[in-house]
Write an enzyme that holds these catalytic residues in place. Sequence first.
Site, mmCIF file in Angstrom:
data_model
loop_
_atom_site.group_PDB
_atom_site.id
_atom_site.type_symbol
_atom_site.label_atom_id
_atom_site.label_comp_id
_atom_site.label_asym_id
_atom_site.label_seq_id
_atom_site.Cartn_x
_atom_site.Cartn_y
_atom_site.Cartn_z
ATOM 1 C CB THR A 1 1.512 -1.562 8.082
ATOM 2 O OG1 THR A 1 2.334 -2.370 7.250
ATOM 3 C CG2 THR A 1 2.306 -1.085 9.269
ATOM 4 C CG ASP B 1 2.683 1.644 -1.601
ATOM 5 O OD1 ASP B 1 2.194 1.315 -2.696
ATOM 6 O OD2 ASP B 1 3.212 2.766 -1.393
ATOM 7 C CD GLU B 2 2.547 -0.218 4.690
ATOM 8 O OE1 GLU B 2 3.645 -0.753 4.481
ATOM 9 O OE2 GLU B 2 2.419 0.858 5.307
ATOM 10 C CD GLU C 1 3.245 4.043 7.228
ATOM 11 O OE1 GLU C 1 4.355 4.161 6.677
ATOM 12 O OE2 GLU C 1 2.545 3.018 7.146
ATOM 13 C CD GLU D 1 6.484 -3.454 4.999
ATOM 14 O OE1 GLU D 1 5.427 -2.812 4.857
ATOM 15 O OE2 GLU D 1 7.602 -2.934 4.856
ATOM 16 C CG HIS E 1 3.133 4.566 3.147
ATOM 17 N ND1 HIS E 1 3.557 3.313 3.510
ATOM 18 C CD2 HIS E 1 2.944 4.527 1.800
ATOM 19 C CE1 HIS E 1 3.602 2.542 2.430
ATOM 20 N NE2 HIS E 1 3.249 3.256 1.388
ATOM 21 C CD GLU F 1 6.788 1.506 4.289
ATOM 22 O OE1 GLU F 1 6.087 2.265 4.978
ATOM 23 O OE2 GLU F 1 6.438 0.350 4.001
ATOM 24 C CD1 TRP G 1 0.297 4.434 -5.061
ATOM 25 C CD2 TRP G 1 0.395 6.267 -3.774
ATOM 26 N NE1 TRP G 1 0.446 4.028 -3.762
ATOM 27 C CE2 TRP G 1 0.501 5.130 -2.943
ATOM 28 C CE3 TRP G 1 0.427 7.527 -3.183
ATOM 29 C CZ2 TRP G 1 0.635 5.216 -1.557
ATOM 30 C CZ3 TRP G 1 0.565 7.618 -1.795
ATOM 31 C CH2 TRP G 1 0.669 6.461 -1.002
ATOM 32 C CG HIS H 1 6.672 -2.553 1.060
ATOM 33 N ND1 HIS H 1 6.503 -1.346 1.677
ATOM 34 C CD2 HIS H 1 7.016 -2.264 -0.233
ATOM 35 C CE1 HIS H 1 6.733 -0.367 0.809
ATOM 36 N NE2 HIS H 1 7.039 -0.903 -0.352
HETATM 37 FE FE LIG Z 1 5.480 -0.785 5.400
HETATM 38 FE FE LIG Z 2 4.083 2.288 5.442
#
Ligand SMILES: [Fe+2]
Ligand SMILES: [Fe+2]
Length: 328
Positions: free
Chosen positions: A167, A196-197, A76, A164, A114, A111, A33, A200
């Site tokens: 977050t 996403d976090e 971020e 991660e 974000h 990242e 995305w 990760h």
């Molecule tokens: Fe992250």
């Molecule tokens: Fe992030």
Amino acid sequence: MSIKNIRLEVMQLLEKNVSAYVDQYLIPVEKIWQPSDFLPNSESDTFNEEIKELREISKDLPYDFWVAMVGDMITEEALPTYENWLMEVEGVDNLERNGWAKWVRQWTGEENRHGDLLNKYLYLSGRVNMREIEMTTQHLINDGFDIGTGRDPYKNFVYTSFQELATYVSHNRVSQLAKSYGDSKLAKMCKMVAGDEMRHHLAYSEFVNQIFKIDPSEMMLAFQYMMKAKIVMPAHFLRESGQKISSAFEHFSNSAQRIGVYTANDYVDIMQKLIDKWEIDKIGSLTDEAEKARDYLMKLPARMAKISERLIIPQESFQFKWVEPARL
Ligand SMILES: [Fe+2]
Ligand SMILES: [Fe+2]
């Protein structure tokens, strides 16, 4: 052989699998995305109406919510600090363009979306003072951070595994709060970032898992070192314009605690999750020192939970330059 060389050898050994890790834990550019997918389309004729709606809905969100979200966004946006630091970790070689450097670049690419997304949303919302926020971001990048890992990959991967997940918790809670205030679009944005976090986190904690298999005692000692020193948040140097380094961090953290975006309990939970994930209780072939570290780690969450119970968070919100109460 020195500890340093063993760490480098371990990193070189794991590097052989980095391409597989990239495929497993990161998403190709064409498939992932982008911020534009969730923001009003500025090329569309309905842009103005979409903005109007976004601004109307955002009026219901409370003061601490905005502070927590702004702080998360600034964290971020200080991405250059984190990329720089990861590139300095032993075994990562950007000049040679080795496998680990490729991981760091692609992680950075993910990242970067974000801060982009959250920044554009905050700008459009009209609820916050963007100029003040931008000054804080610039300060934070100027100030860098000091997380006590040095160039040690073991300590760094403990840090990233923890951070991660922290977050993830934080963006996910902002998402849930936005939803509870009827802002489903903002809820979706933060949910995407949280996703996403989590990916990760899964990657970095897998790196640690692999290191535990090869060098268990040193990995255990590194984990203990990081937990003893406590995980410092990446924005711990946060300040507002004209203020001293670090002066805004505690106020931001209090807002996040008050509204339940990230609390002392979450810190303990994350620690416990890492202990469970790495099956610390089952790791064998340890030196005496590492055995002691393991015992220390197993008892730590309960000890920390007791301390966090006693923590008192001020009831009153600190007045940030980022968010003017008169506008809310
Ligand atoms: Fe992250
Ligand atoms: Fe992030």
